[in-house]
Design a protein around this motif. Structure first.
Motif, PDB file in Angstrom:
ATOM      1  N   LYS A  96       0.830  -1.202   0.000  1.00 12.83           N
ATOM      2  CA  LYS A  96       0.000   0.000   0.000  1.00 12.83           C
ATOM      3  C   LYS A  96       0.868   1.256   0.000  1.00 12.83           C
ATOM      4  CE  LYS A  96      -3.823   2.205   2.461  1.00 12.83           C
ATOM      5  NZ  LYS A  96      -4.764   2.116   3.605  1.00 12.83           N
ATOM      6  N   MET A  97       1.933   1.259   0.808  1.00  8.56           N
ATOM      7  CA  MET A  97       2.831   2.405   0.837  1.00  8.56           C
ATOM      8  C   MET A  97       3.549   2.583  -0.500  1.00  8.56           C
ATOM      9  SD  MET A  97       2.649   4.194   3.492  1.00  8.56           S
ATOM     10  CE  MET A  97       1.727   4.048   5.016  1.00  8.56           C
ATOM     11  N   ASP A  98       3.918   1.475  -1.109  1.00  7.31           N
ATOM     12  CA  ASP A  98       4.573   1.545  -2.424  1.00  7.31           C
ATOM     13  C   ASP A  98       3.638   2.174  -3.459  1.00  7.31           C
ATOM     14  OD1 ASP A  98       6.800   0.342  -1.346  1.00  7.31           O
ATOM     15  OD2 ASP A  98       6.343  -1.653  -2.138  1.00  7.31           O
ATOM     16  N   LEU A  99       2.346   1.822  -3.382  1.00  6.20           N
ATOM     17  CA  LEU A  99       1.378   2.374  -4.317  1.00  6.20           C
ATOM     18  C   LEU A  99       1.161   3.872  -4.085  1.00  6.20           C
ATOM     19  CD1 LEU A  99      -1.411  -0.350  -4.573  1.00  6.20           C
ATOM     20  CD2 LEU A  99       0.196   0.349  -6.341  1.00  6.20           C
ATOM     21  N   ILE A 100       1.153   4.291  -2.829  1.00  6.37           N
ATOM     22  CA  ILE A 100       1.001   5.714  -2.514  1.00  6.37           C
ATOM     23  C   ILE A 100       2.151   6.506  -3.129  1.00  6.37           C
ATOM     24  CG2 ILE A 100       1.081   7.425  -0.658  1.00  6.37           C
ATOM     25  CD1 ILE A 100      -0.474   5.444   1.078  1.00  6.37           C
ATOM     26  N   LYS A 101       3.348   5.969  -3.006  1.00  9.22           N
ATOM     27  CA  LYS A 101       4.514   6.653  -3.575  1.00  9.22           C
ATOM     28  C   LYS A 101       4.471   6.653  -5.105  1.00  9.22           C
ATOM     29  CE  LYS A 101       7.565   5.373   0.275  1.00  9.22           C
ATOM     30  NZ  LYS A 101       8.766   4.595   0.673  1.00  9.22           N
ATOM     31  N   LYS A 102       3.969   5.572  -5.682  1.00  8.96           N
ATOM     32  CA  LYS A 102       3.933   5.447  -7.141  1.00  8.96           C
ATOM     33  C   LYS A 102       2.820   6.296  -7.757  1.00  8.96           C
ATOM     34  CE  LYS A 102       3.472   1.972 -10.815  1.00  8.96           C
ATOM     35  NZ  LYS A 102       3.251   0.519 -11.096  1.00  8.96           N
ATOM     36  N   ASP A 105      -1.031  11.232  -7.005  1.00  6.05           N
ATOM     37  CA  ASP A 105      -2.216  11.979  -7.435  1.00  6.05           C
ATOM     38  C   ASP A 105      -3.491  11.181  -7.193  1.00  6.05           C
ATOM     39  OD1 ASP A 105      -0.571  14.030  -8.218  1.00  6.05           O
ATOM     40  OD2 ASP A 105      -0.579  13.487 -10.337  1.00  6.05           O
ATOM     41  N   MET A 106      -3.420   9.884  -7.442  1.00  6.98           N
ATOM     42  CA  MET A 106      -4.592   9.036  -7.215  1.00  6.98           C
ATOM     43  C   MET A 106      -4.941   8.983  -5.733  1.00  6.98           C
ATOM     44  SD  MET A 106      -4.136   5.827  -9.822  1.00  6.98           S
ATOM     45  CE  MET A 106      -4.043   6.085 -11.596  1.00  6.98           C
ATOM     46  N   PHE A 107      -3.926   8.849  -4.893  1.00 10.88           N
ATOM     47  CA  PHE A 107      -4.200   8.774  -3.461  1.00 10.88           C
ATOM     48  C   PHE A 107      -4.648  10.126  -2.906  1.00 10.88           C
ATOM     49  CE2 PHE A 107      -2.350   4.598  -3.539  1.00 10.88           C
ATOM     50  CZ  PHE A 107      -3.005   3.952  -2.511  1.00 10.88           C
ATOM     51  N   GLN A 108      -4.175  11.213  -3.494  1.00  6.33           N
ATOM     52  CA  GLN A 108      -4.654  12.528  -3.095  1.00  6.33           C
ATOM     53  C   GLN A 108      -6.153  12.636  -3.369  1.00  6.33           C
ATOM     54  OE1 GLN A 108      -2.458  15.375  -1.841  1.00  6.33           O
ATOM     55  NE2 GLN A 108      -4.525  15.522  -1.057  1.00  6.33           N
ATOM     56  N   PHE A 109      -6.570  12.137  -4.524  1.00 10.39           N
ATOM     57  CA  PHE A 109      -7.992  12.142  -4.871  1.00 10.39           C
ATOM     58  C   PHE A 109      -8.789  11.235  -3.937  1.00 10.39           C
ATOM     59  CE2 PHE A 109     -11.287   9.785  -7.298  1.00 10.39           C
ATOM     60  CZ  PHE A 109     -12.231  10.795  -7.364  1.00 10.39           C
ATOM     61  N   ILE A 110      -8.295  10.024  -3.694  1.00  9.06           N
ATOM     62  CA  ILE A 110      -8.988   9.088  -2.801  1.00  9.06           C
ATOM     63  C   ILE A 110      -9.117   9.679  -1.396  1.00  9.06           C
ATOM     64  CG2 ILE A 110      -8.802   6.852  -1.625  1.00  9.06           C
ATOM     65  CD1 ILE A 110      -9.682   6.580  -4.497  1.00  9.06           C
ATOM     66  N   LEU A 111      -8.041  10.286  -0.921  1.00 11.46           N
ATOM     67  CA  LEU A 111      -8.045  10.894   0.406  1.00 11.46           C
ATOM     68  C   LEU A 111      -9.106  11.983   0.498  1.00 11.46           C
ATOM     69  CD1 LEU A 111      -6.392  10.681   3.066  1.00 11.46           C
ATOM     70  CD2 LEU A 111      -4.972  12.532   2.211  1.00 11.46           C
ATOM     71  N   ALA A 112      -9.168  12.842  -0.522  1.00 15.04           N
ATOM     72  CA  ALA A 112     -10.168  13.912  -0.549  1.00 15.04           C
ATOM     73  C   ALA A 112     -11.578  13.339  -0.628  1.00 15.04           C
ATOM     74  CB  ALA A 112      -9.895  14.840  -1.725  1.00 15.04           C
ATOM     75  N   ALA A 113     -11.759  12.307  -1.448  1.00 17.26           N
ATOM     76  CA  ALA A 113     -13.086  11.708  -1.616  1.00 17.26           C
ATOM     77  C   ALA A 113     -13.581  11.072  -0.327  1.00 17.26           C
ATOM     78  CB  ALA A 113     -13.054  10.677  -2.742  1.00 17.26           C
ATOM     79  N   GLN A 114     -12.677  10.476   0.440  1.00 23.53           N
ATOM     80  CA  GLN A 114     -13.082   9.817   1.670  1.00 23.53           C
ATOM     81  C   GLN A 114     -13.468  10.813   2.765  1.00 23.53           C
ATOM     82  OE1 GLN A 114      -9.831   7.095   2.449  1.00 23.53           O
ATOM     83  NE2 GLN A 114     -10.707   5.526   1.137  1.00 23.53           N
TER      84      GLN A 114
END
Length: 207
Positions: A96-102, A105-114
């Motif tokens: 999961k951490m590897d995906l956040i680093k990769k 932008d996607m995780f920024q969107f997911i974080l905002a959406a949640q």
């Protein structure tokens, strides 16, 4: 319409999705502007609404699209030959951490959406989150070896405690994080703290 959108040439499709992710992540659903999205993507507004009836459809499609992409990548990289539950949890956290680093932008969107409170999408997001969490747990706990658990331990309750603990820790970290533009060692610190919980699980529940 969605199937037609997915059949668009990759470069144009990615431009549209990236522009929408940026706008929704920065401004939230209510304040995001489709005018800004089409401007950023360098497309006409007519083209955007050819594929999506309205801003809500675009937002919810984007949420599904990003979640599925990330979950598929995570599951693809999981070593399912590892049957020990704590090691599975350790692997899951690292991936999961590897995906956040990769994909920041996607995780920024997911974080905002949640954190989204707009009534037009809030309940839909909650339902989608339950579905994706269930899908993740189905992979995480599939065919695990429970032989290392101490005799007399209620294994299902022990697993539930692990889930609640890690979910609580994740929620706590999400409350701290307003942006994924963090110092480089932040992710290492989160993994190190996760490791402490995993060690505690091993001490409490394993032989």
């Amino acid at each position: 319409m969605i199937s037609k959108f997915l059949s668009l040439e990759t470069e144009k499709r990615e431009r549209m999705l990236n522009a929408a992710m940026k706008e929704f992540a920065e401004k939230g659903f209510a304040h995001a502007s489709t005018n800004e999205i089409v401007k950023e993507a360098n497309i006409s507004k007519g083209l955007l609404f050819h594929y999506f009836r309205n801003k809500k459809d675009l937002f919810l499609f984007l949420y599904d699209y990003v979640l599925e992409l990330l979950m598929n990548e995570l599951v693809e990289k999981m070593d399912v030959t590892e049957k020990d539950l704590v090691n599975r949890l350790r692997q899951w956290a690292q991936l999961k951490m590897d995906l956040i680093k990769k994909h920041p932008d996607m995780f920024q969107f997911i974080l905002a959406a949640q954190r989204e409170e707009a009534p037009e999408v809030k309940h839909e997001l909650e339902r989608k989150n339950k579905d994706i969490i269930a899908k993740g747990y189905a992979v995480l706990f599939e065919d695990i070896d429970t032989s290392r658990f101490k005799e007399g331990i209620d294994i299902q309750r022990a697993i539930q405690m692990m889930i609640w603990t890690l979910e609580g820790f994740s929620a706590q970290e999400q409350q701290k994080v307003k942006s994924l533009s963090l110092r480089p060692d932040y992710y290492d610190e989160v993994l190190a703290e996760t490791e402490k919980y995993l060690d505690l699980f091993t001490t409490c529940f394993y032989r």
